[in-house]
Design a protein around this motif. Structure first.
Motif, short mmCIF file in Angstrom:
data_model
loop_
_atom_site.label_atom_id
_atom_site.label_comp_id
_atom_site.label_asym_id
_atom_site.label_seq_id
_atom_site.Cartn_x
_atom_site.Cartn_y
_atom_site.Cartn_z
N SER A 33 0.83 -1.21 0.00
CA SER A 33 0.00 0.00 0.00
C SER A 33 0.86 1.25 0.00
O SER A 33 2.00 1.24 0.49
CB SER A 33 -0.90 0.03 1.24
OG SER A 33 -1.79 -1.06 1.27
N LEU A 34 0.30 2.30 -0.55
CA LEU A 34 0.88 3.64 -0.49
C LEU A 34 -0.25 4.64 -0.35
O LEU A 34 -1.36 4.39 -0.83
CB LEU A 34 1.67 3.96 -1.76
CG LEU A 34 3.08 3.41 -1.94
CD1 LEU A 34 3.60 3.77 -3.32
CD2 LEU A 34 4.03 3.90 -0.86
N ARG A 35 0.05 5.77 0.28
CA ARG A 35 -0.91 6.87 0.29
C ARG A 35 -0.26 8.10 -0.33
O ARG A 35 0.77 8.58 0.17
CB ARG A 35 -1.40 7.19 1.69
CG ARG A 35 -2.55 8.22 1.66
CD ARG A 35 -3.14 8.50 3.02
NE ARG A 35 -2.38 9.49 3.77
CZ ARG A 35 -2.91 10.30 4.68
NH1 ARG A 35 -4.21 10.23 4.94
NH2 ARG A 35 -2.17 11.15 5.33
N LEU A 36 -0.84 8.56 -1.39
CA LEU A 36 -0.38 9.78 -2.05
C LEU A 36 -1.12 10.98 -1.47
O LEU A 36 -2.31 10.89 -1.14
CB LEU A 36 -0.61 9.71 -3.55
CG LEU A 36 -0.04 8.51 -4.29
CD1 LEU A 36 -0.29 8.65 -5.79
CD2 LEU A 36 1.43 8.33 -3.99
N SER A 37 -0.40 12.08 -1.39
CA SER A 37 -1.00 13.34 -0.95
C SER A 37 -0.78 14.39 -2.02
O SER A 37 0.21 14.36 -2.76
CB SER A 37 -0.37 13.82 0.35
OG SER A 37 -0.57 12.88 1.40
N CYS A 38 -1.68 15.32 -2.08
CA CYS A 38 -1.56 16.44 -3.01
C CYS A 38 -1.97 17.70 -2.25
O CYS A 38 -3.14 17.87 -1.92
CB CYS A 38 -2.45 16.22 -4.22
SG CYS A 38 -2.58 17.64 -5.33
N TYR A 41 -6.10 13.14 -1.15
CA TYR A 41 -5.33 11.92 -0.92
C TYR A 41 -5.76 10.82 -1.88
O TYR A 41 -6.88 10.81 -2.39
CB TYR A 41 -5.54 11.42 0.51
CG TYR A 41 -5.23 12.43 1.57
CD1 TYR A 41 -6.24 13.21 2.15
CD2 TYR A 41 -3.92 12.62 2.02
CE1 TYR A 41 -5.97 14.14 3.13
CE2 TYR A 41 -3.63 13.55 3.00
CZ TYR A 41 -4.66 14.31 3.55
OH TYR A 41 -4.37 15.23 4.53
N LEU A 42 -4.85 9.90 -2.08
CA LEU A 42 -5.18 8.68 -2.82
C LEU A 42 -4.57 7.51 -2.04
O LEU A 42 -3.35 7.34 -2.04
CB LEU A 42 -4.66 8.72 -4.25
CG LEU A 42 -5.09 7.54 -5.12
CD1 LEU A 42 -6.60 7.60 -5.38
CD2 LEU A 42 -4.33 7.51 -6.44
N GLN A 43 -5.42 6.77 -1.37
CA GLN A 43 -4.97 5.57 -0.66
C GLN A 43 -5.00 4.42 -1.65
O GLN A 43 -6.06 4.12 -2.23
CB GLN A 43 -5.90 5.28 0.52
CG GLN A 43 -5.55 4.01 1.27
CD GLN A 43 -4.21 4.09 1.99
OE1 GLN A 43 -3.91 5.10 2.62
NE2 GLN A 43 -3.41 3.04 1.89
N LYS A 58 -0.58 -3.50 -7.70
CA LYS A 58 -0.15 -4.45 -8.72
C LYS A 58 0.95 -3.79 -9.57
O LYS A 58 1.07 -2.57 -9.61
CB LYS A 58 -1.33 -4.80 -9.63
CG LYS A 58 -2.55 -5.32 -8.90
CD LYS A 58 -3.70 -5.55 -9.87
CE LYS A 58 -4.94 -6.04 -9.15
NZ LYS A 58 -6.08 -6.23 -10.10
N GLN A 59 1.70 -4.62 -10.26
CA GLN A 59 2.77 -4.08 -11.10
C GLN A 59 2.20 -3.11 -12.14
O GLN A 59 2.86 -2.12 -12.47
CB GLN A 59 3.51 -5.22 -11.78
CG GLN A 59 4.51 -5.92 -10.89
CD GLN A 59 5.35 -6.92 -11.66
OE1 GLN A 59 4.95 -8.06 -11.87
NE2 GLN A 59 6.53 -6.49 -12.06
#
Length: 123
Positions: A17-22, A80-82, A87-88
């Motif tokens: 998992s990753l969480r992106l922030s903007c 945010y984008l959790q 997947k590759q």
């Protein structure tokens, strides 16, 4: 003008998992619906997710539905984008953007863009 700065990208193993922030600055963030797009090498920029101004409506590309969640905090001027169960094929540069007008799946409907953050999913 709205300035957008993405963060949170990186290298992660498949299934992780990753969480992106903007983070936004400039004009009133809450006045814009927001979207996330991604661009893989050699491919066109593609819609990932969209959220309305008050978070009442969210939309997702079929490829990420059930795995990704878009959210926003208007008090922090951040979207945010959790991303779970990565997947590759999720490997791409991810961009956030402020929606101007038009269909939310089209990049042409967005007027302000961040510089992007790289997400790499390894096997």
């Amino acid at each position: 003008q709205v300035q957008l700065v993405e963060s949170g990208g990186g290298l992660v193993q498949a299934g992780g998992s990753l969480r992106l922030s903007c983070a936004a600055s400039g004009r009133t963030f809450s006045g814009y619906a927001m979207g996330w797009f991604r661009q893989a090498p050699g491919k066109e920029r593609a819609f990932v997710a969209h959220i309305s101004r008050n978070s009442g409506n969210t939309y997702y590309a079929d490829s990420v539905k059930g795995r990704f969640t878009i959210s926003r905090d208007n008090a922090k001027s951040t979207v945010y984008l959790q991303m779970n169960s990565l997947k590759q094929e999720d490997t791409a540069v991810y961009y956030c953007a402020a929606h101007f007008s038009g269909g939310y799946v089209y990049s042409s409907a967005y007027g302000y863009w961040g510089q992007g953050t790289q997400v790499t999913v390894s096997s």
